[in-house]
Scaffold this motif. Structure first.
Motif, PDB file in Angstrom:
ATOM      1  N   UNK A 273      14.680 -16.478   8.946  1.00 35.21           N
ATOM      2  CA  UNK A 273      13.413 -16.876   9.555  1.00 35.21           C
ATOM      3  C   UNK A 273      12.760 -17.915   8.655  1.00 35.21           C
ATOM      4  N   UNK A 274      12.204 -18.989   9.244  1.00 42.78           N
ATOM      5  CA  UNK A 274      11.699 -20.091   8.431  1.00 42.78           C
ATOM      6  C   UNK A 274      10.517 -20.744   9.126  1.00 42.78           C
ATOM      7  N   UNK A 275       9.768 -21.551   8.374  1.00 45.39           N
ATOM      8  CA  UNK A 275       8.637 -22.299   8.918  1.00 45.39           C
ATOM      9  C   UNK A 275       8.301 -23.432   7.970  1.00 45.39           C
ATOM     10  N   UNK A 276       7.496 -24.399   8.453  1.00 43.80           N
ATOM     11  CA  UNK A 276       7.066 -25.521   7.627  1.00 43.80           C
ATOM     12  C   UNK A 276       5.774 -25.173   6.904  1.00 43.80           C
ATOM     13  N   UNK A 277       5.558 -25.764   5.707  1.00 44.38           N
ATOM     14  CA  UNK A 277       4.349 -25.493   4.919  1.00 44.38           C
ATOM     15  C   UNK A 277       3.207 -26.400   5.362  1.00 44.38           C
ATOM     16  N   UNK A 278       2.945 -26.396   6.687  1.00 46.74           N
ATOM     17  CA  UNK A 278       1.858 -27.188   7.246  1.00 46.74           C
ATOM     18  C   UNK A 278       1.334 -26.480   8.479  1.00 46.74           C
ATOM     19  N   UNK A 279       0.055 -26.716   8.787  1.00 41.50           N
ATOM     20  CA  UNK A 279      -0.529 -26.120   9.984  1.00 41.50           C
ATOM     21  C   UNK A 279      -0.565 -27.118  11.125  1.00 41.50           C
ATOM     22  N   UNK A 280      -0.151 -28.352  10.868  1.00 43.74           N
ATOM     23  CA  UNK A 280      -0.203 -29.400  11.892  1.00 43.74           C
ATOM     24  C   UNK A 280       1.137 -29.512  12.603  1.00 43.74           C
ATOM     25  N   UNK A 281       1.050 -29.715  13.919  1.00 41.76           N
ATOM     26  CA  UNK A 281       2.233 -29.981  14.747  1.00 41.76           C
ATOM     27  C   UNK A 281       3.306 -28.901  14.605  1.00 41.76           C
ATOM     28  N   UNK A 282       2.881 -27.651  14.409  1.00 41.60           N
ATOM     29  CA  UNK A 282       3.835 -26.564  14.245  1.00 41.60           C
ATOM     30  C   UNK A 282       4.692 -26.411  15.498  1.00 41.60           C
ATOM     31  N   UNK A 283       4.067 -26.583  16.670  1.00 41.01           N
ATOM     32  CA  UNK A 283       4.795 -26.415  17.926  1.00 41.01           C
ATOM     33  C   UNK A 283       5.630 -27.634  18.299  1.00 41.01           C
ATOM     34  N   UNK A 284       5.540 -28.713  17.513  1.00 36.33           N
ATOM     35  CA  UNK A 284       6.283 -29.931  17.813  1.00 36.33           C
ATOM     36  C   UNK A 284       7.423 -30.177  16.824  1.00 36.33           C
ATOM     37  N   UNK A 285       7.707 -29.178  15.982  1.00 37.21           N
ATOM     38  CA  UNK A 285       8.777 -29.335  14.996  1.00 37.21           C
ATOM     39  C   UNK A 285      10.145 -29.130  15.641  1.00 37.21           C
ATOM     40  N   UNK A 286      11.094 -29.947  15.218  1.00 36.27           N
ATOM     41  CA  UNK A 286      12.493 -29.805  15.634  1.00 36.27           C
ATOM     42  C   UNK A 286      13.313 -29.516  14.383  1.00 36.27           C
ATOM     43  N   UNK A 287      13.998 -28.353  14.381  1.00 32.04           N
ATOM     44  CA  UNK A 287      14.739 -27.907  13.208  1.00 32.04           C
ATOM     45  C   UNK A 287      16.214 -28.261  13.359  1.00 32.04           C
ATOM     46  N   UNK A 288      16.867 -28.337  12.193  1.00 32.95           N
ATOM     47  CA  UNK A 288      18.319 -28.452  12.111  1.00 32.95           C
ATOM     48  C   UNK A 288      18.805 -27.607  10.941  1.00 32.95           C
ATOM     49  N   UNK A 289      19.985 -27.036  11.081  1.00 30.45           N
ATOM     50  CA  UNK A 289      20.572 -26.287   9.973  1.00 30.45           C
ATOM     51  C   UNK A 289      22.009 -26.755   9.743  1.00 30.45           C
ATOM     52  N   UNK A 290      22.500 -26.478   8.546  1.00 33.69           N
ATOM     53  CA  UNK A 290      23.896 -26.751   8.202  1.00 33.69           C
ATOM     54  C   UNK A 290      24.395 -25.614   7.340  1.00 33.69           C
ATOM     55  N   UNK A 291      25.479 -24.959   7.747  1.00 30.31           N
ATOM     56  CA  UNK A 291      26.073 -23.868   6.982  1.00 30.31           C
ATOM     57  C   UNK A 291      27.305 -24.423   6.277  1.00 30.31           C
ATOM     58  N   UNK A 299      23.379 -29.237  12.732  1.00 32.73           N
ATOM     59  CA  UNK A 299      23.328 -28.735  14.094  1.00 32.73           C
ATOM     60  C   UNK A 299      22.488 -29.638  14.989  1.00 32.73           C
ATOM     61  N   UNK A 300      22.514 -29.370  16.299  1.00 35.57           N
ATOM     62  CA  UNK A 300      21.607 -30.028  17.230  1.00 35.57           C
ATOM     63  C   UNK A 300      20.164 -29.592  16.943  1.00 35.57           C
ATOM     64  N   UNK A 301      19.189 -30.374  17.390  1.00 37.77           N
ATOM     65  CA  UNK A 301      17.782 -30.002  17.217  1.00 37.77           C
ATOM     66  C   UNK A 301      17.459 -28.753  18.031  1.00 37.77           C
ATOM     67  N   UNK A 302      16.631 -27.857  17.452  1.00 38.73           N
ATOM     68  CA  UNK A 302      16.155 -26.685  18.179  1.00 38.73           C
ATOM     69  C   UNK A 302      14.743 -26.370  17.709  1.00 38.73           C
ATOM     70  N   UNK A 303      13.992 -25.624  18.529  1.00 43.27           N
ATOM     71  CA  UNK A 303      12.574 -25.357  18.243  1.00 43.27           C
ATOM     72  C   UNK A 303      12.307 -23.938  17.757  1.00 43.27           C
ATOM     73  N   UNK A 304      13.260 -22.997  17.935  1.00 42.33           N
ATOM     74  CA  UNK A 304      13.055 -21.637  17.416  1.00 42.33           C
ATOM     75  C   UNK A 304      13.009 -21.669  15.899  1.00 42.33           C
TER      76      UNK A 304
END
Length: 564
Positions: A273-291, A299-304
């Motif tokens: 579980x992760x999040x950005x250290x900002x209160x702005x545009x939290x719902x507009x963030x697009x995440x990517x991960x690499x294992x 990975x492709x962009x995702x919002x979860x």
């Protein structure tokens, strides 16, 4: 008007009509000066399409495919190519080329014989030319170099850039991976598009001040007026928790830099579980991960804001995160390393023990079976072997037929262009230094078809294909049906004199004066100046051989020309 593979189509009152199915259109442009005039860039030429008297009429403007072109005036265009210098072509009011073919008011020599990447017109109807980090403007019939607000200092060497202007006369440009925007302060904003696009930029348009960029898989809208993060604002995306779960319990994992977590294969799963250290545009963030250790691709962009992993194979892994928001701000992420060790029965010492035990058991059973069932076993073995041989033979025959259908031309049994493309790719990897390309074309083939019929025409093509197969008996050579009555031969590691002898033999064997059948041949070979370093170099040889074929046709047909 729109293009589909080799067809040029017209959508008229919801009805699709075919204008041509033989020109292989790639780009369509409406004339800036003439109504119902359209320029068509095809695979091998530039055509002019005119709608007149309820009919569509084609005329050829250029006999090779341009990279770009611009209409200078109602009667002329200027065009550039991949390898040749730019040319100017003029035509009459009916679209036909004039005798001289040149507009004397423009001197292309002002471009210093440079390779021009792109021609375009600005909002003042000035023609601009772009070469490697240089820009030229056409004034009073001559090209002169311009600065364009210092864009040359921003471009990388050999970076191909296309430019345009919006309604406010501000310049915009793009290369494969970057976009360039002229600001109000007459300097340039450069945006790197690699974090947002997997493939290269294909095109760009300006829409109400926003930049629309397209690639193979997506379209991105960029608004230069939106405020971006300053260098002092460093936002990050961080792990909030890491939960290890199995059938019996759940455990929060400590993610310290000096502590590595590990667990047995197949005994549980990890939930990040992760999040950005900002209160702005939290719902507009697009995440990517690499294992890393499993897949090194982001990975492709995702919002979860969470992701889980189950049934990971044994190995050492490093989980990495990153994100970006709708303004293009990038968020760096932290990392977490963990290991999955194999089941006890999959360790090397366990595998060795199982192997020894299995050998002893199998040896014992095998000995017992041989004692009382040896004859029956041999009969079964013989029958099984025969079945396997039959199945194997049938599989080989089926695979052979599939390969033949995929790689051979159905009429002539020569290789097709699909196989040629793979062959060229293999050649470039082998770094072959000596290559000869032979381009062949049946002379007056349409007249032969009209006189003797299409069946006879097919037989004539098959005859030429058989002659080519008999004559080109080299180990490193292929014969290809390039298209219609056009054929191609690629020969590696042979001298030009040998190839020329083979060409003469083919020409003489197919020639029939009674039926007026002959073949024209164009040849190009590698020299000290022409070396094979990539597939593009081989295709360039094919292009030069095609030009030599054109010279052979032009010289009267039934001839062989060598490109020097």
């Amino acid at each position: 008007l729109f293009a589909e593979s080799h067809k040029l189509l017209l959508l008229d009152n919801k009805v699709v009509k075919t204008i041509s199915d033989t020109i292989y259109p790639r780009e369509i442009y409406a004339s800036k000066f003439h109504e119902n005039w359209y320029f068509i860039i095809t695979e091998q030429s530039l055509l002019l399409l005119i709608y007149k008297d309820a009919q569509w009429v084609f005329s050829q403007v250029l006999n090779q495919r341009p990279v770009s072109f611009v209409e200078i005036n109602p009667d002329a265009i200027v065009a550039n190519f991949i390898v040749d210098l730019p040319v100017i072509v003029s035509y009459d009011s009916e679209g036909g080329k004039r005798e001289n073919g040149l507009d004397k008011k423009i001197e292309l020599s002002q471009l210093n014989d440079e390779y021009i990447q792109y021609f375009f017109k600005n909002n003042k109807n000035k023609i601009l030319a772009v070469s490697d980090k240089k820009f030229y403007e056409l004034n009073e019939g001559k090209f002169s170099e311009i600065n364009l607000n210092g864009i040359s200092q921003i471009l990388e060497k050999n970076e191909v850039v296309k430019f345009m202007q919006d309604s406010n006369h501000k310049y915009y440009g793009y290369s494969n991976t970057r976009i360039f925007i002229e600001s109000d302060e007459n300097n340039w904003q450069v945006i790197q598009m690699r974090p947002y696009l997997k493939s290269n930029i294909r095109s760009m348009v300006i829409d109400s001040g926003e930049v629309k960029v397209s690639s193979h898989d997506k379209i991105i809208s960029y608004n230069p007026r939106v405020h971006r993060l300053t260098n002092s604002q460093k936002y990050k995306v961080l792990f909030r928790s890491i939960l290890f779960s199995n059938k019996t319990n759940k455990q929060l994992v400590a993610f310290k830099d000096n502590q590595e977590f590990n667990f047995e294969q197949g005994t549980g799963s990890l939930l990040f579980t992760f999040s950005a250290n900002t209160i702005f545009k939290v719902n507009e963030l697009h995440y990517q991960y690499r294992l890393k250790g499993y897949d090194d691709v982001w990975s492709e962009n995702f919002t979860d804001n969470q992701i889980s992993f189950t049934k990971l194979p044994a190995g050492t892994y490093q989980m990495e995160l990153r994100a970006h928001d709708t303004d293009g701000n990038a968020y760096e992420g932290n990392r977490f390393q963990f290991s999955v060790y194999p089941h006890w029965y999959l360790h090397s010492y366990a595998k060795f023990t199982w192997l020894i035990l299995a050998i002893f058991v199998l040896a014992y059973l095998f000995r017992k079976i041989l004692q009382w069932r040896e004859n029956k076993f041999l009969m079964q073995k013989k029958a099984l072997k025969e079945v396997i041989n039959q199945k194997t033979l049938a599989l080989k025959q089926a695979n052979g037929e599939l390969k033949k259908l995929a790689n051979l031309d159905g009429l002539t049994s020569l290789y097709n262009r699909r196989y040629m493309d793979k062959y060229i790719e293999d050649m470039s990897q082998k770094k072959i230094k000596k290559v000869c390309v032979m381009m062949l074309d049946m002379d007056y083939f349409k007249k032969y078809n009209d006189k003797f019929g299409h069946v006879a025409g097919d037989k004539l093509l098959c005859k030429l294909a058989k002659i080519m197969q008999q004559e080109i008996d080299f180990e490193n050579a292929i014969a290809v049906r390039y298209g219609g009555e056009e054929f191609l031969i690629i020969i590696c590691n042979e001298d030009l004199s040998v190839v020329l002898d083979k060409a003469e033999s083919i020409k003489s064997l197919i020639e029939n004066k009674e039926k007026n059948t002959s073949v024209s041949i164009g040849i190009c070979a590698t020299t000290k100046k022409v070396k094979i370093n990539s597939t593009q170099d081989i295709r360039h040889l094919i292009h030069l051989a095609d030009k030599a074929l054109y010279q052979a046709k032009k010289s009267g047909r039934n001839a062989i020309k060598i490109h020097c």
